[in-house]
Design a protein around this motif. Structure first.
Motif, short mmCIF file in Angstrom:
data_model
loop_
_atom_site.label_atom_id
_atom_site.label_comp_id
_atom_site.label_asym_id
_atom_site.label_seq_id
_atom_site.Cartn_x
_atom_site.Cartn_y
_atom_site.Cartn_z
N ARG A 191 0.82 -1.23 0.06
CA ARG A 191 0.09 0.01 -0.12
C ARG A 191 0.93 1.40 -0.03
O ARG A 191 1.70 1.35 0.69
N ASN A 193 1.67 5.77 -0.47
CA ASN A 193 1.38 7.03 0.09
C ASN A 193 2.11 7.73 -0.76
O ASN A 193 3.43 7.76 -0.29
N ARG A 219 -1.14 0.67 -9.24
CA ARG A 219 -2.55 0.70 -9.31
C ARG A 219 -3.23 1.44 -8.35
O ARG A 219 -2.80 1.90 -7.30
N ASN A 220 -4.54 1.98 -8.65
CA ASN A 220 -5.35 2.47 -7.67
C ASN A 220 -6.60 1.74 -7.84
O ASN A 220 -7.30 1.54 -8.73
N ASP A 222 -10.10 1.77 -5.56
CA ASP A 222 -11.16 2.44 -4.90
C ASP A 222 -10.52 3.40 -3.95
O ASP A 222 -10.66 3.67 -2.77
N GLY A 223 -9.64 4.20 -4.68
CA GLY A 223 -8.99 5.52 -4.47
C GLY A 223 -7.75 5.31 -3.54
O GLY A 223 -7.06 6.27 -2.99
N ILE A 224 -7.37 3.90 -3.37
CA ILE A 224 -6.21 3.74 -2.61
C ILE A 224 -4.90 3.26 -3.43
O ILE A 224 -5.24 2.44 -4.41
N ASP A 225 -3.76 3.90 -3.50
CA ASP A 225 -2.54 3.79 -4.29
C ASP A 225 -1.87 2.26 -3.94
O ASP A 225 -1.55 2.17 -2.45
N SER A 270 -7.57 -7.17 -7.39
CA SER A 270 -8.00 -6.18 -6.88
C SER A 270 -8.86 -6.68 -5.60
O SER A 270 -8.87 -6.33 -4.61
N LYS A 274 -8.21 -5.59 -1.89
CA LYS A 274 -9.38 -5.12 -0.80
C LYS A 274 -9.34 -5.86 0.49
O LYS A 274 -9.42 -5.26 1.39
N THR A 277 -5.84 -4.48 2.51
CA THR A 277 -6.34 -3.07 2.93
C THR A 277 -7.22 -2.73 3.90
O THR A 277 -7.25 -1.44 4.30
#
Length: 543
Positions: A191, A193, A219-220, A222-225, A270, A274, A277
């Motif tokens: 994950r 930032n 990749r991104n 659901d808004g998470i890099d 993905s 999910k 994360t």
């Protein structure tokens, strides 16, 4: 921050790195206060407050010190003590990990490594190893802040004397860990930032005290890099291991984050990301179980991946077992699989058996090994047998000796060959002890070589035909007569030779020899030199 310089570019980068590493508390020390007057000192302090107003240091105390005059040092010690009282201590549970930052030799002791113990604790005489190097050693002596101790706890600056290793055997960046727990990796899912665009090309990857070059696929979700990072050199990592990424050139920080999966197996997913994360350990376990696929994942692998969890991992695993979200299929090696793969494997097995029945209607079923080898992908053998046994218990499949068939299935010759079985049986009955070869029988019936094999195999599995050799079959009636004739002759004459077989059955040598070999093969007779005796009589003599 130096009072005569104020906030510098490196100050900004250091703050960024601290935030990327998840550091939430700190103290601001304004140094070199003896080099400026009161006005400049007040201005430097104000600038610092403005700078940290939107960072994790927004409420941090500011202490002014001068190392040359010694002013403010007592206050700094007091503030440090005060802050320590409100800091949550690091966990001493979980697997101990010491990232090595220095390696040196002390006369009379040997190789010593130092680092900040990330989690758990080490004790004297503990068996350890270095990873990714894989060199084994024993903890001979431990020091914490210069004092000898029996045990080093998480969060402390620790020096360990490693018995059995030279300084060339340990590198900065390696982990000192218990033996046989961790393994190196060159690929990690993470994950991120990001504080700057990563651009194209390689990145410099810093994790604990290790540094290496890598390639990042961003990749991104659901808004998470998130990203998969492939590294040039092996590292060791577990879930939650923090890292920093920098450009190779110019060398600037572009982001950081933490490891989600230290050993990804499948393509980037993905769905799995999910799970990893989320804020729930159970979901993290499910994510790794999904990634492991039908090969399964062991308790040992879970413990290495979630090294910081301790007893929390055991409870989470038990909860998932109770809810059937994961299934343990190998109790000896403690291996688990996500329930979706069990359901998927059940469907594949049932479809495989259905397909076999359609293609081989005359066969009563397919062997376990044939069924397993027909399934695509890497499937743990124990998982296959467990799922197969579950299907048998539930009545969806049935076992017929060594074979597996669909419940209620009955073998038949199918529409195309229906009726030819009885014709073949009739021809062989009329032929008696001198049946036609299978090729001749196929011509008589007007079928292919494969068809005749299916027909004869079907009748054989029904117990109505017996294969004497590859191309000679006789009916059950004549096979029984053959045994009876041979038994009677040997009982009266003690032995049987090839010419005797020709006489008692009334056939040429073309059939006599195959009949002798068949009876030997089924252990009805035993060859002794050039004659045959009844196997049962020899066994009774042995007794």
């Amino acid at each position: 921050v130096a009072a005569d310089e104020g906030v510098m570019p490196q100050t900004r980068e250091h703050i960024q790195i601290c935030e990327l590493l998840g550091i939430a508390r700190g103290i601001i020390v304004l140094t070199k206060t003896d080099l400026v007057d009161e006005d400049l000192l007040e201005l430097a302090s104000s600038d610092i407050q403005d700078f940290v107003a939107h960072t994790f240091l927004k409420d941090a105390p500011i202490v002014q010190v001068s190392s040359t005059k010694g002013s403010g040092l007592d206050e700094l010690v007091r503030v440090i003590d005060e802050q320590i009282q409100t800091i949550q201590e690091k966990k001493t549970s979980g697997i101990p990990i010491l990232p090595v930052d220095r390696v040196f030799t002390i006369k009379g002791f040997g190789t010593v490594v130092t680092g900040t113990l990330a989690r758990g604790f080490f004790t004297e005489d503990q068996e350890v190893e270095t990873q990714p190097g894989g060199n084994k050693a024993k903890v001979r002596n431990i020091q914490v802040h210069g004092h000898e101790v029996d045990k080093a706890m998480a969060g402390t600056r620790t020096a360990i004397n490693l018995q059995g290793l030279g300084t060339d055997d340990v590198l900065r960046g390696e982990w000192v860990v218990p033996s046989k727990v961790f393994r190196p990796t060159r690929v990690v899912d993470v994950r991120l930032n990001l504080i700057d665009e990563p651009g194209k090309g390689n990145i410099r990857f810093h994790i604990d005290t290790a540094e290496t070059i890598g390639e990042m696929s961003l990749r991104n979700i659901d808004g998470i890099d998130v990203a998969r990072i492939r590294l040039k050199e092996p590292i060791v990592a577990s879930f939650g291991s923090r890292f920093i990424i920098r450009r190779v050139s110019p060398s600037v920080t572009i982001g950081g984050g933490y490891v989600l999966n230290p050993f990804p197996v499948r393509r980037f997913s993905s769905d799995i990301i999910k799970d990893l994360t989320s804020d729930d350990l159970g979901r993290h376990i499910i994510g790794l179980a999904k990634d492991a696929g039908a090969r399964g994942i062991s308790r040992h692998e879970f413990e290495a991946a979630f090294a910081d969890e301790g007893s929390g991992l055991a409870k989470a695993l038990q909860d998932l077992l109770s809810s059937s979200e994961i299934i343990r299929f190998d109790s000896v090696n403690d291996v688990y699989v996500h329930t979706s793969y069990v359901h998927g494997l059940k469907e594949l097995i049932v479809k495989g058996v259905d397909s076999y029945h359609r293609k081989n209607p005359s066969s009563q079923g397919m062997s376990r090994e044939h069924l397993r080898s027909s399934l695509k992908g890497s499937i743990n053998v124990k998982l296959f047998h467990k799922v197969l046994q579950d299907l048998v218990k539930k009545g969806e499949l049935e076992e017929v000796g060594p074979d597996i068939k669909k419940a209620g299935f009955r073998a038949s010759l199918g529409d195309a060959l229906e009726g030819l079985g009885e014709k073949a049986y009739g021809i062989l009955t009329k032929s008696g002890f001198e049946p036609p070869k299978t090729s001749e029988l196929a011509l008589k019936l007007g079928v292919t070589a494969k068809d005749i094999e299916d027909i004869l195999g079907f009748l054989r599995r029904q117990g109505r035909l017996f294969r004497i050799k590859d191309d000679i079959y006789i009916t059950d009636e004549f096979e029984a007569r053959l045994r009876e004739k041979v038994k009677t002759f040997i009982t009266e004459n003690q032995t049987l030779n090839p010419s005797d077989m020709k006489e008692i059955v009334g056939v040429s040598r073309k059939y006599a020899i195959p009949y002798l070999e068949y009876l030997d093969r089924i252990h009805f007779t035993v060859r002794v030199e050039n004659v045959r005796k009844l196997a049962s009589s020899l066994k009774s003599q042995d007794r």
